[in-house]
Design an enzyme around this catalytic site. Sequence first.
Site, PDB file in Angstrom:
ATOM      1  N   TYR A 133       0.862  -1.182   0.000  1.00  0.00           N
ATOM      2  CA  TYR A 133       0.000   0.000   0.000  1.00  0.00           C
ATOM      3  C   TYR A 133       0.894   1.225   0.000  1.00  0.00           C
ATOM      4  O   TYR A 133       1.828   1.312   0.800  1.00  0.00           O
ATOM      5  CB  TYR A 133      -0.905  -0.008   1.245  1.00  0.00           C
ATOM      6  CG  TYR A 133      -1.775   1.219   1.383  1.00  0.00           C
ATOM      7  CD1 TYR A 133      -2.836   1.459   0.513  1.00  0.00           C
ATOM      8  CD2 TYR A 133      -1.548   2.141   2.406  1.00  0.00           C
ATOM      9  CE1 TYR A 133      -3.637   2.586   0.644  1.00  0.00           C
ATOM     10  CE2 TYR A 133      -2.350   3.267   2.551  1.00  0.00           C
ATOM     11  CZ  TYR A 133      -3.390   3.485   1.669  1.00  0.00           C
ATOM     12  OH  TYR A 133      -4.182   4.600   1.811  1.00  0.00           O
ATOM     13  N   LYS A 137       4.835   9.141   8.688  1.00  0.00           N
ATOM     14  CA  LYS A 137       4.628   8.618  10.047  1.00  0.00           C
ATOM     15  C   LYS A 137       5.643   9.126  11.079  1.00  0.00           C
ATOM     16  O   LYS A 137       5.490  10.233  11.578  1.00  0.00           O
ATOM     17  CB  LYS A 137       4.598   7.088  10.007  1.00  0.00           C
ATOM     18  CG  LYS A 137       3.450   6.581   9.089  1.00  0.00           C
ATOM     19  CD  LYS A 137       3.181   5.118   9.244  1.00  0.00           C
ATOM     20  CE  LYS A 137       2.293   4.560   8.168  1.00  0.00           C
ATOM     21  NZ  LYS A 137       0.870   4.558   8.455  1.00  0.00           N
ATOM     22  N   ASP A 164       9.350   2.705  -0.552  1.00  0.00           N
ATOM     23  CA  ASP A 164       8.347   3.372   0.277  1.00  0.00           C
ATOM     24  C   ASP A 164       8.612   2.948   1.714  1.00  0.00           C
ATOM     25  O   ASP A 164       8.223   1.863   2.137  1.00  0.00           O
ATOM     26  CB  ASP A 164       6.936   2.970  -0.185  1.00  0.00           C
ATOM     27  CG  ASP A 164       5.861   3.565   0.719  1.00  0.00           C
ATOM     28  OD1 ASP A 164       6.212   4.158   1.759  1.00  0.00           O
ATOM     29  OD2 ASP A 164       4.667   3.412   0.384  1.00  0.00           O
TER      30      ASP A 164
HETATM   31  P1  KE4 Z   1      -0.662   8.371   4.614  1.00  0.00           P
HETATM   32  O1  KE4 Z   1      -1.112   9.090   3.400  1.00  0.00           O
HETATM   33  O2  KE4 Z   1      -1.749   7.559   5.270  1.00  0.00           O
HETATM   34  O3  KE4 Z   1       0.081   9.243   5.552  1.00  0.00           O
HETATM   35  O4  KE4 Z   1       0.461   7.315   4.140  1.00  0.00           O
HETATM   36  C1  KE4 Z   1       0.194   6.416   3.127  1.00  0.00           C
HETATM   37  C2  KE4 Z   1       1.084   5.235   3.221  1.00  0.00           C
HETATM   38  C3  KE4 Z   1       2.108   5.112   2.295  1.00  0.00           C
HETATM   39  N1  KE4 Z   1       2.966   4.091   2.348  1.00  0.00           N
HETATM   40  C4  KE4 Z   1       2.887   3.150   3.296  1.00  0.00           C
HETATM   41  C5  KE4 Z   1       3.882   2.043   3.319  1.00  0.00           C
HETATM   42  C6  KE4 Z   1       1.887   3.217   4.286  1.00  0.00           C
HETATM   43  O5  KE4 Z   1       1.834   2.282   5.229  1.00  0.00           O
HETATM   44  C7  KE4 Z   1       0.967   4.280   4.248  1.00  0.00           C
HETATM   45  C8  KE4 Z   1      -0.172   4.378   5.238  1.00  0.00           C
HETATM   46  N2  KE4 Z   1      -0.494   3.252   6.015  1.00  0.00           N
HETATM   47  C9  KE4 Z   1      -1.854   3.102   6.492  1.00  0.00           C
HETATM   48  C10 KE4 Z   1      -2.190   1.753   7.085  1.00  0.00           C
HETATM   49  N3  KE4 Z   1      -1.245   0.806   7.232  1.00  0.00           N
HETATM   50  C11 KE4 Z   1      -2.196   4.201   7.450  1.00  0.00           C
HETATM   51  C12 KE4 Z   1      -3.522   4.138   8.142  1.00  0.00           C
HETATM   52  C13 KE4 Z   1      -4.710   4.666   7.375  1.00  0.00           C
HETATM   53  O6  KE4 Z   1      -4.807   4.491   6.154  1.00  0.00           O
HETATM   54  O7  KE4 Z   1      -5.584   5.235   8.036  1.00  0.00           O
END
Ligand code: KE4
Length: 430
Positions: free
Chosen positions: A146, A269, A241
């Site tokens: 993701y 994060k 990523d």
């Molecule tokens: P954000 O746009 O949610 O800050 O980051 C996207 C993203 C990009 N790359 C990786 C590897 C990620 O894990 C994420 C976001 N992760 C999710 C769930 N594992 C965050 C929680 C959510 O979507 O509410």
Amino acid sequence: MALSHRKSKQYFTQAKRIIPGGVNSPVRAFKAVGGNPIFIKSAKGSKIYDVDGNEYIDYVLSWGPMILGHTHPKVTSALKKAVDHGTSYGAPTPLEIDLATMIRKAYPSMEIIRMVNSGTEATMSAIRAARGFTGRDKIIKFEGCYHGHADGLLVKAGSGAATFGVPTSPGVPKDYARNTITLPFNDIKTVRKTCEKVGKKIACVILEPVVGNSGLILPKPGYLEGLRTVTKKYGIVLIFDEVMTGFRVSYGGAQKAFKIKPDMTCLGKVIGGGLPVGAYGGRKEIMRKISPDGPVYQAGTLSGNPLAMTAGIETLKILSKPETYKKLMAKSAALEDALRDAATRAGIATKFYRAGTMFCTYFTDKEVYNFEDASKTDMATFAKFFIKMLDLGINLAPSGYESGFMSLAHTTADINRTARAAYLAFKAVK
Ligand code: KE4
């Protein structure tokens, strides 16, 4: 006796009337595990408190960022001071140089760094940079990884997209998806074959070097090296990523732990210390294409926000002390031992994986190497396990496709309490 979630239920009913699904990010909705999401009132250290007054040991940690634990006194007091200086200027500040410098020290492959506001922005901007640099349109991503919710990345995606059974989202134009080639993780042959056919049309290969959005999947020995070799051969930009793995697999992320130098890296994060931040960066010649140095446009009203920079700087100050990672890794290893032991004593078949401070338990007796393996594990049993753990005061991510996180604030007492709860929960769902 089961915990009361009376007030949370009331808020959820109210929220559903005005917010899609009652939540501002789908993974929060508890849809995959049943039941209602708990509404949070406050958090401190390793604990999180809901509006009904229940206390939980927190292994979600805001989906990764809170590596120091919640409301760390150094971060909180720096933020309180920073607020008095203004909350946003839309003009550069020295804080941005400080955070970028700290990041580059930890990730030397990120020679030039641009701050953004989320992980999604980081990955979509990195891909645009790679396309602008190579003049090519196609990208390769991997099933179950993701990378945020940008069009073109929501193809066979992990996290909530996998949890809710729509890994390829409606609303993504076919023309976008056509440029995204999706391959199974941990299978270098498929990457080689694809590159033999269309290698010169591919701008970038993007991946989570350790996949944290399908549970937790480790790269097979030689896999990341294989990707590095094949991308070099065809002039493809290799993007790690590390939004999740950054500062979590090690201080220098997965690239340090596995000794691979990607061309570009995305972070998020942890570098925001709990405030909204993302960053992307990489080789000078690629990053010099970014506006206003170059023609690839990318911008943001709140990018480099002074509060977010402050929280990030204070977090990295603590993380950069050598003893911090000794403690973090020891705590994570202790949790691993305790959970493995609880499963063995309960006599239930599980596979446990850990990478630094990230971990996951799958309900299966088979190893998990890719998304297909993860989706064959027993998610119904995970759902029951999750509910039982919550009732015993342990907050895990409400999906079997998510990783758990450890923080510096978790104590031996927390780990012991978690192990006792896990034993009871494993027994209950067996
Ligand atoms: P954000 O746009 O949610 O800050 O980051 C996207 C993203 C990009 N790359 C990786 C590897 C990620 O894990 C994420 C976001 N992760 C999710 C769930 N594992 C965050 C929680 C959510 O979507 O509410």
